[in-house]
Write an enzyme that holds these catalytic residues in place. Structure first.
Site, short mmCIF file in Angstrom:
data_model
loop_
_atom_site.label_atom_id
_atom_site.label_comp_id
_atom_site.label_asym_id
_atom_site.label_seq_id
_atom_site.Cartn_x
_atom_site.Cartn_y
_atom_site.Cartn_z
N SER A 133 -8.20 17.62 -26.17
CA SER A 133 -8.50 18.30 -27.42
C SER A 133 -8.30 17.31 -28.56
O SER A 133 -8.84 16.21 -28.51
CB SER A 133 -7.60 19.53 -27.55
N TYR A 147 -16.93 19.70 -35.17
CA TYR A 147 -16.13 19.06 -34.11
C TYR A 147 -14.79 19.79 -33.94
O TYR A 147 -14.39 20.12 -32.83
CB TYR A 147 -15.88 17.59 -34.45
N LYS A 151 -12.95 22.02 -30.86
CA LYS A 151 -11.60 21.81 -30.35
C LYS A 151 -10.73 23.05 -30.52
O LYS A 151 -9.84 23.32 -29.70
CB LYS A 151 -10.96 20.59 -31.02
#
Length: 278
Positions: A133, A147, A151
């Site tokens: 992660s 992005y 995560k």
């Protein structure tokens, strides 16, 4: 000795973890989209290594890779979901095609590989699933909204999976690095095209995007040191759910938790007052 199945072994954490695991005598199923990217492994002991082509967005390739791994090595003890890409753009500037590509790899690809390996781990009532992660799974940053959204999704899926598999002898670990010299902000990350940049975001997302790019190769995190920590935690009898890596990851997560407490405290009465009267 453990058997690893690793995605995204062409570079970064995948590459370093594969090499570290092999150094310790573990066996590794190393996968990458382009098999030629794994040529650096040619000098490794062949009986301990299986190199396979795998695009994590292709279900048939996932099925074949997992089947081949089990056929050759007989089991998979540790799944290291490392494949992922970055994308730099303000939320409003973001291109839908790039966003969907990122989500397909970072979230759905990770989930598909995990689902393919889980039946085997459930059958033997043991296993480790390590999901790469980021400090961005707890806190977001300008220029990487999508992005970090990917995560955040990995964080939620991993938390849920940890609860679901704990009684089955399977441990889930979130690897949460800060900035490491893995080329994440280099050639593997796309960005908003010049014609789609919005001037109003120049001082926020634009500045952050430029800072990410300018810092490629200079990040404080050492991937080889991270690999040692990752292989260690994979073999830990009682591993944590989260493993922050790097000073900023550790401090940044704590800062986010403190900021959430501060943010909600002033309206505690309002929040608590929304329940039905008893």
């Amino acid at each position: 000795m453990s058997i690893w199945f690793i995605t995204g072994v062409s570079r970064g954490f995948g590459r370093e973890v594969a090499l570290e695991a092999l150094r310790r005598g573990d066996k590794v199923v190393a996968t990458a989209r382009n098999i030629s990217d794994l040529d650096y492994l040619n000098n490794q002991e062949s009986e301990n290594l299986l190199a396979l082509s795998l695009d994590v967005t292709e279900p048939k390739q996932i099925e074949l890779a997992v089947h081949t791994a089990l056929e050759v090595f007989g089991k998979i003890d540790i799944l290291f979901n490392n494949a992922g890409i970055g994308y730099f753009a303000a939320v409003e500037e973001s291109d839908d095609t790039e966003v969907r590509k990122l989500m397909e790899i970072n979230v759905f690809g990770l989930a598909s590989v995990t689902r393919a390996v889980l039946p085997h781990m459930r059958s033997k009532k043991s296993g480790r699933i390590l999901n790469v992660s980021s400090v961005g799974d707890i806190r977001a940053f300008a220029a990487v909204g999508w992005y970090t959204a990917s995560k955040f999704a990995v964080e939620a899926l991993s938390e849920a999976l940890a609860l679901e598999t704990a009684p089955l002898g399977i441990k889930v670990i979130l690897v949460e690095p800060s900035a490491f010299a893995t080329d994440w902000a280099g050639s593997s990350a796309a960005e908003v095209t010049p014609e789609n940049r919005i001037a109003d975001y120049a001082l926020t997302a634009g500045a952050q995007r430029e800072a990410f790019r300018a810092n490629v190769g200079q990040e404080p995190g050492d991937p080889a040191k991270a690999a040692v920590a990752i292989v260690d935690v994979a073999h830990d009898v009682n591993p944590p759910l989260r493993l922050p890596l790097g000073n900023y990851a550790y401090d940044g997560i704590l800062e986010k938790l403190d900021s959430v407490r501060f943010d909600i405290a002033s309206r505690e009465a309002v929040s608590r007052g929304a329940d039905r009267d008893k």
